[in-house]
Motif scaffolding. Sequence first.
Motif, PDB file in Angstrom:
ATOM      1  N   UNK A 145     -62.705 -76.570  16.842  1.00 12.41           N
ATOM      2  CA  UNK A 145     -62.177 -75.589  17.809  1.00 12.41           C
ATOM      3  C   UNK A 145     -63.340 -74.850  18.460  1.00 12.41           C
ATOM      4  N   UNK A 146     -63.311 -74.713  19.791  1.00 14.55           N
ATOM      5  CA  UNK A 146     -64.396 -74.055  20.488  1.00 14.55           C
ATOM      6  C   UNK A 146     -64.364 -72.565  20.235  1.00 14.55           C
ATOM      7  N   UNK A 147     -65.528 -71.951  20.414  1.00 10.63           N
ATOM      8  CA  UNK A 147     -65.634 -70.499  20.222  1.00 10.63           C
ATOM      9  C   UNK A 147     -64.750 -69.777  21.223  1.00 10.63           C
ATOM     10  N   UNK A 148     -64.727 -70.265  22.472  1.00 13.17           N
ATOM     11  CA  UNK A 148     -63.916 -69.617  23.506  1.00 13.17           C
ATOM     12  C   UNK A 148     -62.421 -69.674  23.181  1.00 13.17           C
ATOM     13  N   UNK A 149     -61.957 -70.845  22.679  1.00 15.22           N
ATOM     14  CA  UNK A 149     -60.540 -70.996  22.335  1.00 15.22           C
ATOM     15  C   UNK A 149     -60.172 -70.073  21.182  1.00 15.22           C
ATOM     16  N   UNK A 150     -61.063 -70.005  20.181  1.00 18.35           N
ATOM     17  CA  UNK A 150     -60.798 -69.132  19.039  1.00 18.35           C
ATOM     18  C   UNK A 150     -60.756 -67.679  19.486  1.00 18.35           C
ATOM     19  N   UNK A 151     -61.629 -67.316  20.393  1.00 20.27           N
ATOM     20  CA  UNK A 151     -61.663 -65.943  20.909  1.00 20.27           C
ATOM     21  C   UNK A 151     -60.354 -65.618  21.641  1.00 20.27           C
ATOM     22  N   UNK A 152     -59.858 -66.573  22.424  1.00 24.49           N
ATOM     23  CA  UNK A 152     -58.602 -66.367  23.163  1.00 24.49           C
ATOM     24  C   UNK A 152     -57.423 -66.195  22.199  1.00 24.49           C
ATOM     25  N   UNK A 153     -57.443 -66.983  21.130  1.00 24.17           N
ATOM     26  CA  UNK A 153     -56.365 -66.875  20.141  1.00 24.17           C
ATOM     27  C   UNK A 153     -56.373 -65.513  19.458  1.00 24.17           C
ATOM     28  N   UNK A 154     -57.557 -65.029  19.143  1.00 29.98           N
ATOM     29  CA  UNK A 154     -57.663 -63.710  18.511  1.00 29.98           C
ATOM     30  C   UNK A 154     -57.169 -62.617  19.452  1.00 29.98           C
ATOM     31  N   UNK A 155     -57.528 -62.750  20.717  1.00 28.26           N
ATOM     32  CA  UNK A 155     -57.066 -61.762  21.705  1.00 28.26           C
ATOM     33  C   UNK A 155     -55.543 -61.781  21.813  1.00 28.26           C
ATOM     34  N   UNK A 156     -54.959 -62.997  21.778  1.00 32.04           N
ATOM     35  CA  UNK A 156     -53.499 -63.122  21.854  1.00 32.04           C
ATOM     36  C   UNK A 156     -52.835 -62.489  20.628  1.00 32.04           C
ATOM     37  N   UNK A 157     -53.396 -62.750  19.464  1.00 28.34           N
ATOM     38  CA  UNK A 157     -52.852 -62.153  18.239  1.00 28.34           C
ATOM     39  C   UNK A 157     -52.938 -60.631  18.290  1.00 28.34           C
ATOM     40  N   UNK A 158     -54.044 -60.108  18.767  1.00 26.96           N
ATOM     41  CA  UNK A 158     -54.211 -58.662  18.873  1.00 26.96           C
ATOM     42  C   UNK A 158     -53.202 -58.064  19.848  1.00 26.96           C
ATOM     43  N   UNK A 159     -52.948 -58.777  20.944  1.00 25.24           N
ATOM     44  CA  UNK A 159     -51.978 -58.294  21.926  1.00 25.24           C
ATOM     45  C   UNK A 159     -50.565 -58.296  21.324  1.00 25.24           C
ATOM     46  N   UNK A 160     -50.235 -59.335  20.577  1.00 29.65           N
ATOM     47  CA  UNK A 160     -48.933 -59.390  19.897  1.00 29.65           C
ATOM     48  C   UNK A 160     -48.780 -58.211  18.938  1.00 29.65           C
ATOM     49  N   UNK A 161     -49.855 -57.920  18.200  1.00 30.14           N
ATOM     50  CA  UNK A 161     -49.798 -56.824  17.241  1.00 30.14           C
ATOM     51  C   UNK A 161     -49.637 -55.485  17.957  1.00 30.14           C
ATOM     52  N   UNK A 162     -50.325 -55.328  19.111  1.00 25.70           N
ATOM     53  CA  UNK A 162     -50.190 -54.085  19.886  1.00 25.70           C
ATOM     54  C   UNK A 162     -48.749 -53.915  20.370  1.00 25.70           C
ATOM     55  N   UNK A 163     -48.149 -55.003  20.833  1.00 24.43           N
ATOM     56  CA  UNK A 163     -46.745 -54.953  21.283  1.00 24.43           C
ATOM     57  C   UNK A 163     -45.833 -54.584  20.117  1.00 24.43           C
ATOM     58  N   UNK A 164     -46.069 -55.212  18.962  1.00 27.26           N
ATOM     59  CA  UNK A 164     -45.239 -54.953  17.781  1.00 27.26           C
ATOM     60  C   UNK A 164     -45.367 -53.504  17.319  1.00 27.26           C
ATOM     61  N   UNK A 165     -46.576 -52.979  17.343  1.00 25.01           N
ATOM     62  CA  UNK A 165     -46.788 -51.588  16.920  1.00 25.01           C
ATOM     63  C   UNK A 165     -46.145 -50.609  17.895  1.00 25.01           C
ATOM     64  N   UNK A 166     -46.225 -50.939  19.191  1.00 32.71           N
ATOM     65  CA  UNK A 166     -45.587 -50.080  20.188  1.00 32.71           C
ATOM     66  C   UNK A 166     -44.067 -50.071  19.981  1.00 32.71           C
ATOM     67  N   UNK A 167     -43.519 -51.250  19.710  1.00 34.93           N
ATOM     68  CA  UNK A 167     -42.076 -51.346  19.458  1.00 34.93           C
ATOM     69  C   UNK A 167     -41.698 -50.600  18.171  1.00 34.93           C
ATOM     70  N   UNK A 168     -42.526 -50.709  17.143  1.00 40.43           N
ATOM     71  CA  UNK A 168     -42.257 -50.010  15.881  1.00 40.43           C
ATOM     72  C   UNK A 168     -42.233 -48.504  16.098  1.00 40.43           C
ATOM     73  N   UNK A 169     -43.136 -47.994  16.954  1.00 45.42           N
ATOM     74  CA  UNK A 169     -43.155 -46.543  17.240  1.00 45.42           C
ATOM     75  C   UNK A 169     -41.872 -46.138  17.970  1.00 45.42           C
ATOM     76  N   UNK A 170     -41.406 -46.983  18.885  1.00 44.45           N
ATOM     77  CA  UNK A 170     -40.150 -46.694  19.588  1.00 44.45           C
ATOM     78  C   UNK A 170     -38.996 -46.586  18.593  1.00 44.45           C
ATOM     79  N   UNK A 171     -38.937 -47.552  17.678  1.00 47.97           N
ATOM     80  CA  UNK A 171     -37.838 -47.571  16.704  1.00 47.97           C
ATOM     81  C   UNK A 171     -37.914 -46.365  15.766  1.00 47.97           C
ATOM     82  N   UNK A 172     -39.109 -46.028  15.348  1.00 46.78           N
ATOM     83  CA  UNK A 172     -39.287 -44.869  14.465  1.00 46.78           C
ATOM     84  C   UNK A 172     -38.825 -43.592  15.156  1.00 46.78           C
TER      85      UNK A 172
END
Length: 423
Positions: free
Chosen positions: A1-28
């Motif tokens: 796996x290329x470094x660039x592809x791995x970097x993109x995947x990490x960014x996507x995971x971080x964005x998913x987590x940010x969305x999930x945390x924002x949604x969790x705050x709404x629910x709380x």
Amino acid sequence: MSVNLRHEELQLEQEKRRVALRRARELKARIDGYLKEKQNIPNGFEIQEEYCQAKAAILNYFQAGEEQWKDWHWQMTNRIRDVKVLGSLLKLTSEELEDIDKVGRHYRWAVSPYYLALAIAGGVKGPVWVQAIPSIEETKDRYGAEDPMGEEFTSPAPAITRRYPDRLIINVTNQCAMYCRHCQRRRNIGEIDVHKPRKALESAIKYIKENTEIRDVLITGGDALLLSDKQIDWLLTELDNIPHVEIKRIGTRTPVTMPQRITPELCAVLEKHPPIYINSQFNSPLEVTPEAKEACDRLIKAGVVLGNQAVLLKNVNNNANVMKKLNQSLLKIRVRPYYIFHAKAVKGTRHFITGIDEGIEIMEQLRGHTSGLAVPTYIINAPNGYGKTPILPQYLVENKGEQITLRTWEKRIIPYNLGGKSH
């Protein structure tokens, strides 16, 4: 796996987590208000000090002890039904006592020592008190009907009420441990306690045998569990011997008003006759007590399936947070919230009746805001015996076949294609 592809995947995971945390705050944020209010809505476990004080005063008045308190026969014998006794147990004004006495001349009242202790602990004029103790408002109702359900016109045989194709009611008694002030059958209470004679019950059994479409029989009253263990055993045996009867149901408020009735002996009888479903009527979180839990534990151990049919009552539970606390407390003692009934327009009960909007708003504040298990069905009984009608908030906004528009529990308007096609 290329470094660039791995970097993109990490960014996507971080964005998913940010969305999930924002949604969790709404629910709380959506539950914060309830969590704060919940502290001001005690259940029966949380007023034990006040309950024990009231219990001690009642035991002292009757010169009785713990052994008698646990005996349901003692509880029945010593039901409070006189203003003099009530006035001796707590401080009420002469006007309050006079009003209770005045109502008692028109409508019978009686309350078990257990439930009176709970009513005192919950506060005079509180949500338990108003269910048990007469109010002068009962004499001011000019619009209510004696029999809004038309039960007298849906009785094809003695002791039978039939409103549906495959099920019916056997009404076995007019006796209760406590005569609820909102009772739908207060016309049957009369001045004395009367169980249905054996001849009437035999006629009811005969009717069920002759109508093979009947697969579900509800035994109620009054309170069905105020029959003797022997009578209950006989009736359940008769129903067991009818091949097309698949289930038996029992309507009782004794787990709420006199949990002492749920004895090991009674449970041994019930255990012999599965499947049995029992629906009780807890209307206030204050009614969910250690004694109620013990009664429910015994029933569950005997194989009984437990549900609750609350009645929506003004100044008792016509509040979304109260109803949520009630239903969550019931789940903790393994009682499934089944129905919320809109109060019927029974003569003498008008002061309990709420608006439909209140019931719908409560349902709005339950669905999605708490466990689905804690969300019962809101029901209006159609007049003249035409059955239960569910009342729901409007979640389907538009229907165009495969393409519909939903309103979610958060009131978000969302298009949805049933076939999964995108637009």
